[in-house]
Scaffold this active site. Structure first.
Site, mmCIF file in Angstrom:
data_model
loop_
_atom_site.group_PDB
_atom_site.id
_atom_site.type_symbol
_atom_site.label_atom_id
_atom_site.label_comp_id
_atom_site.label_asym_id
_atom_site.label_seq_id
_atom_site.Cartn_x
_atom_site.Cartn_y
_atom_site.Cartn_z
ATOM 1 C CG ASP A 95 -1.407 -7.014 -2.621
ATOM 2 O OD1 ASP A 95 -2.278 -6.152 -2.651
ATOM 3 O OD2 ASP A 95 -1.298 -7.847 -1.682
ATOM 4 C CB THR A 127 -0.914 0.013 1.261
ATOM 5 O OG1 THR A 127 -1.814 -1.079 1.135
ATOM 6 C CG2 THR A 127 -1.701 1.299 1.382
HETATM 7 N N1 ASP Z 1 -2.510 -5.648 0.241
HETATM 8 C C1 ASP Z 1 -1.478 -4.761 0.709
HETATM 9 C C2 ASP Z 1 -0.197 -5.556 0.781
HETATM 10 O O1 ASP Z 1 0.011 -6.265 1.717
HETATM 11 C C3 ASP Z 1 -1.835 -4.202 2.039
HETATM 12 C C4 ASP Z 1 -0.817 -3.263 2.645
HETATM 13 O O2 ASP Z 1 0.238 -3.022 2.165
HETATM 14 O O3 ASP Z 1 -1.146 -2.711 3.709
HETATM 15 O O4 ASP Z 1 0.594 -5.486 -0.128
#
Ligand code: ASP
Length: 349
Positions: A63, A19
């Site tokens: 991700d 994120t």
């Molecule tokens: N889906 C994202 C990830 O883990 C969530 C985050 O970064 O907070 O890459």
């Protein structure tokens, strides 16, 4: 990208995705990774530190739900190849599997003398209320920090999040929403960032010899399964997981202090798995506390069937530890004698 400043400390930032570096796709409205160079542009505060900060990026960036042992090997290879060139390493990583990655790396690098600090964010770094900037700035400062003898303040694999520095292999993700995304239920933070960064020096693990280079282990054996015990669990599920041909070890997530059903069929399958030479590690489903199979008859029955107690190890750390130990030897007996030892501060014994 290199930020040239008067040299105080040098850091390598490894960007994997998550994120922190995502942006909203105007068409689909979903969050997608964007180019890393833009991340540093979003944090001009970093240039106020007189650090040399270089960066490398995964290609493609991902991700963290797509993280796998190959990605861990890639991270370890980046650190190994540049170990002598930097004072510390900061890994930008999605929060979803950060605790797994930090746990795995803690085992894959033995004898660390420099910090490896994971961080990320709950809100993308370009958003006005982002937690990414603060997390990144604290992670950078901690990764560069040295004591009076010129040694790293925290030569460990850690997670820096929401003003707290945790030992990586003690953490798990606790919130999909709050800025306090991580916790370390069985070990206090290694540091807290307020007006200044306060280190909990008594907890920080130091190498026995600062001049010896770490060992980098990249042989992982992933033949590990996780069985989460729940009311109504069926024989078939228990048998498939515990006695699966491909499985060398099973992490059994039990109730409370290490308890599971005492039904004859259940214990029979556990005994069968143990007699097949499977490593069976008992880890509690509780948010904190430890497995002690001597307290209740149901726990004792498991122990008698050949299950090993994992004390207060997290599932994330147990997985990384087993991948690492199984990768080191084909002999399960040797793994069993190592699994109960405290190798990287992951377990209280
Ligand atoms: N889906 C994202 C990830 O883990 C969530 C985050 O970064 O907070 O890459």
């Amino acid at each position: 990208m290199t930020t040239d400043r008067k040299e105080k400390a040098s850091l390598l930032l490894i960007y994997t995705g998550g994120t922190i570096g995502m942006k909203q796709d105007p068409v689909t409205q979903t969050l997608r990774p964007f180019d890393f160079s833009q991340i540093l542009a979003e944090v001009p505060e970093l240039s106020k530190f007189a650090y040399r900060i270089d960066s490398v990026s995964f290609d493609p960036i991902i991700d963290s739900s797509d993280i796998d042992p190959e990605a861990w090997k890639q991270l370890v290879s980046h650190i190994e190849a540049r170990y002598d060139d930097y004072d510390g390493f900061v890994i930008l990583h999605g929060t979803d599997t950060m605790a797994y990655s930090a746990s795995a790396l803690s085992f894959m690098i033995e004898g660390l003398t420099k910090p490896v600090v994971f961080t990320g964010s709950q809100l993308p770094i370009g958003m006005p209320r982002t937690d990414g900037k603060e997390n990144l700035i604290s992670a950078v400062e901690i990764a560069a920090d040295k004591d009076g003898c010129g040694h790293a303040r925290v030569p460990e694999v850690c997670i820096c999040f929401d003003n707290h520095l945790y030992r990586g292999n003690r953490t798990n993700k606790m919130s999909a929403e709050e800025f306090k995304a991580f916790r370390s239920p069985n070990l206090p933070p290694l540091a807290e960032a307020g007006i200044s960064i306060r280190y909990n020096d008594a907890l920080i693990i130091k190498p026995s010899d600062w001049n010896v280079k770490p060992k980098f282990h990249k042989d992982l054996d992933t033949r590990v399964s996780i069985l989460k015990i729940h009311p109504g669990i069926t024989r078939q599920v228990v048998r498939n997981i515990l006695c699966g041909e491909e499985t060398r070890a099973v992490i059994i997530e039990t109730y409370g202090s290490g308890n599971a059903p005492s039904a004859g069929w259940f214990l029979e399958i556990v005994r069968e798995a143990a007699s097949m030479g499977k490593i069976l590690l008992n880890v509690t489903q509780c948010l904190s506390g430890a497995v002690d199979m001597g307290i209740y008859a149901n726990g004792k029955a498991l122990m008698d069937c050949g299950v090993t107690g994992g004390s207060d190890i997290t599932t994330e750390a147990a997985l990384g530890k087993l991948f690492y130990l199984l990768g080191k030897t084909a002999e399960n007996d040797k793994v069993m004698s190592e699994i109960i030892k405290n190798l990287r501060g992951e377990i209280s014994i």
